[in-house]
Design a protein around this motif. Structure first.
Motif, PDB file in Angstrom:
ATOM      1  N   LEU A  61       0.820  -1.213   0.000  1.00  0.00           N
ATOM      2  CA  LEU A  61       0.000   0.000   0.000  1.00  0.00           C
ATOM      3  C   LEU A  61       0.852   1.260   0.000  1.00  0.00           C
ATOM      4  CD1 LEU A  61      -2.733  -1.047   2.615  1.00  0.00           C
ATOM      5  CD2 LEU A  61      -2.999  -0.916   0.132  1.00  0.00           C
ATOM      6  N   TYR A 144      -9.178   6.115   7.067  1.00  0.00           N
ATOM      7  CA  TYR A 144      -9.614   4.724   7.200  1.00  0.00           C
ATOM      8  C   TYR A 144     -10.336   4.274   5.925  1.00  0.00           C
ATOM      9  CZ  TYR A 144     -11.911   0.612   9.293  1.00  0.00           C
ATOM     10  OH  TYR A 144     -12.356  -0.661   9.568  1.00  0.00           O
ATOM     11  N   GLU A 145     -11.224   5.113   5.427  1.00  0.00           N
ATOM     12  CA  GLU A 145     -11.971   4.772   4.212  1.00  0.00           C
ATOM     13  C   GLU A 145     -11.048   4.687   3.002  1.00  0.00           C
ATOM     14  OE1 GLU A 145     -15.939   6.255   1.713  1.00  0.00           O
ATOM     15  OE2 GLU A 145     -15.214   7.406   3.432  1.00  0.00           O
ATOM     16  N   LEU A 146     -10.044   5.562   2.945  1.00  0.00           N
ATOM     17  CA  LEU A 146      -9.080   5.539   1.840  1.00  0.00           C
ATOM     18  C   LEU A 146      -8.318   4.212   1.793  1.00  0.00           C
ATOM     19  CD1 LEU A 146      -7.381   6.999  -0.390  1.00  0.00           C
ATOM     20  CD2 LEU A 146      -5.865   7.747   1.445  1.00  0.00           C
ATOM     21  N   MET A 148      -8.952   1.215   3.795  1.00  0.00           N
ATOM     22  CA  MET A 148      -9.753   0.000   3.953  1.00  0.00           C
ATOM     23  C   MET A 148     -10.886  -0.121   2.937  1.00  0.00           C
ATOM     24  SD  MET A 148      -8.263  -1.395   6.610  1.00  0.00           S
ATOM     25  CE  MET A 148      -9.398  -2.550   7.384  1.00  0.00           C
ATOM     26  N   GLU A 149     -11.174   0.980   2.245  1.00  0.00           N
ATOM     27  CA  GLU A 149     -12.265   1.019   1.263  1.00  0.00           C
ATOM     28  C   GLU A 149     -13.606   0.670   1.893  1.00  0.00           C
ATOM     29  OE1 GLU A 149     -11.093  -1.440  -1.997  1.00  0.00           O
ATOM     30  OE2 GLU A 149      -9.666   0.031  -2.753  1.00  0.00           O
ATOM     31  N   LYS A 150     -13.778   1.101   3.130  1.00  0.00           N
ATOM     32  CA  LYS A 150     -15.059   0.966   3.819  1.00  0.00           C
ATOM     33  C   LYS A 150     -15.107   2.031   4.911  1.00  0.00           C
ATOM     34  CE  LYS A 150     -13.429  -2.599   7.058  1.00  0.00           C
ATOM     35  NZ  LYS A 150     -13.658  -3.957   7.583  1.00  0.00           N
TER      36      LYS A 150
END
Length: 208
Positions: A61, A144-146, A148-150
């Motif tokens: 990542l 976190y969304e960036l 984990m994609e959630k």
């Protein structure tokens, strides 16, 4: 000596599988040893631990958890102590006195903060003071969304639903407005077409 087609296919599959496995290991090793975007976290909860561990397991990542600061009331919590025992390579620091030094020493690129940890104006001022160092400052849910994609479960509440409902309504309105603009443009073009054709014919006859 001849190899049956099925045997030949099986050998090819095995060779490809071994090569892919080796390539994956080489890629992960190279990613682990390459320079990463250093991330500093302020505040701690279960989702912080989840995100940091996920980043550690996925070096491809390009991020690395370099430093962590927690408010006083969280330092002796069972969750934090268990996390620290397993992640001693992450530098724990005091926000008030060490933030600038940590940013410079660890070459921090991104500072991530939990909103419930930033309660006092003085805490906000510490992050404001590191802006001249070229640091990107973001809140935890966005980061976190960036990665984990959630969306982190902790932020899903009535306020979140209202915000996203309004955003969805805005997108719907924009979609229908775009459709209306396209239909209006087509209608105007069709309405003007006879005039354009007649004008062109008159021009041709006049010149002809």
């Amino acid at each position: 000596f001849k190899i049956a087609p099925k045997t030949n296919l099986l050998i090819d599959v095995l060779i490809v599988a071994v090569l892919l496995s080796l390539w994956r290991r080489i890629f992960l090793l190279a990613a682990a040893n390459s320079s990463k975007t250093a991330v500093l976290f302020y505040g701690f909860n279960k989702e912080t631990a989840e995100l940091i561990n996920y980043i550690k397991r996925n070096p491809q990542l390009g991020y690395g958890a370099a430093a962590l600061s927690v408010p006083e009331h969280q330092k002796m919590s069972k969750e934090f102590l268990e996390f620290y025992e397993k992640n001693k390579e992450i530098e724990i620091f005091e926000l008030k006195n060490e933030l600038k030094d940590i940013v410079k020493h660890k070459n921090i690129n991104i500072a991530v903060f939990l909103e419930d940890a930033v309660e006092e104006n003085s805490t906000v001022s510490y992050f404001y003071n590191i802006l001249p160092l070229g640091i990107i400052i973001t809140n935890f849910p966005a980061f976190y969304e960036l990665i984990m994609e959630k969306i982190p479960v902790s932020i899903i509440n009535e306020h979140w639903f209202l915000e996203n409902l309004n955003e969805q309504n805005k997108k719907t309105n924009e979609f229908f407005k775009r459709i209306f603009d396209i239909l209006l443009a087509v209608f105007l073009f069709l309405a003007a077409s006879p005039i354009i054709i007649i004008t062109a014919l008159i021009t041709k006859i006049t010149r002809g």
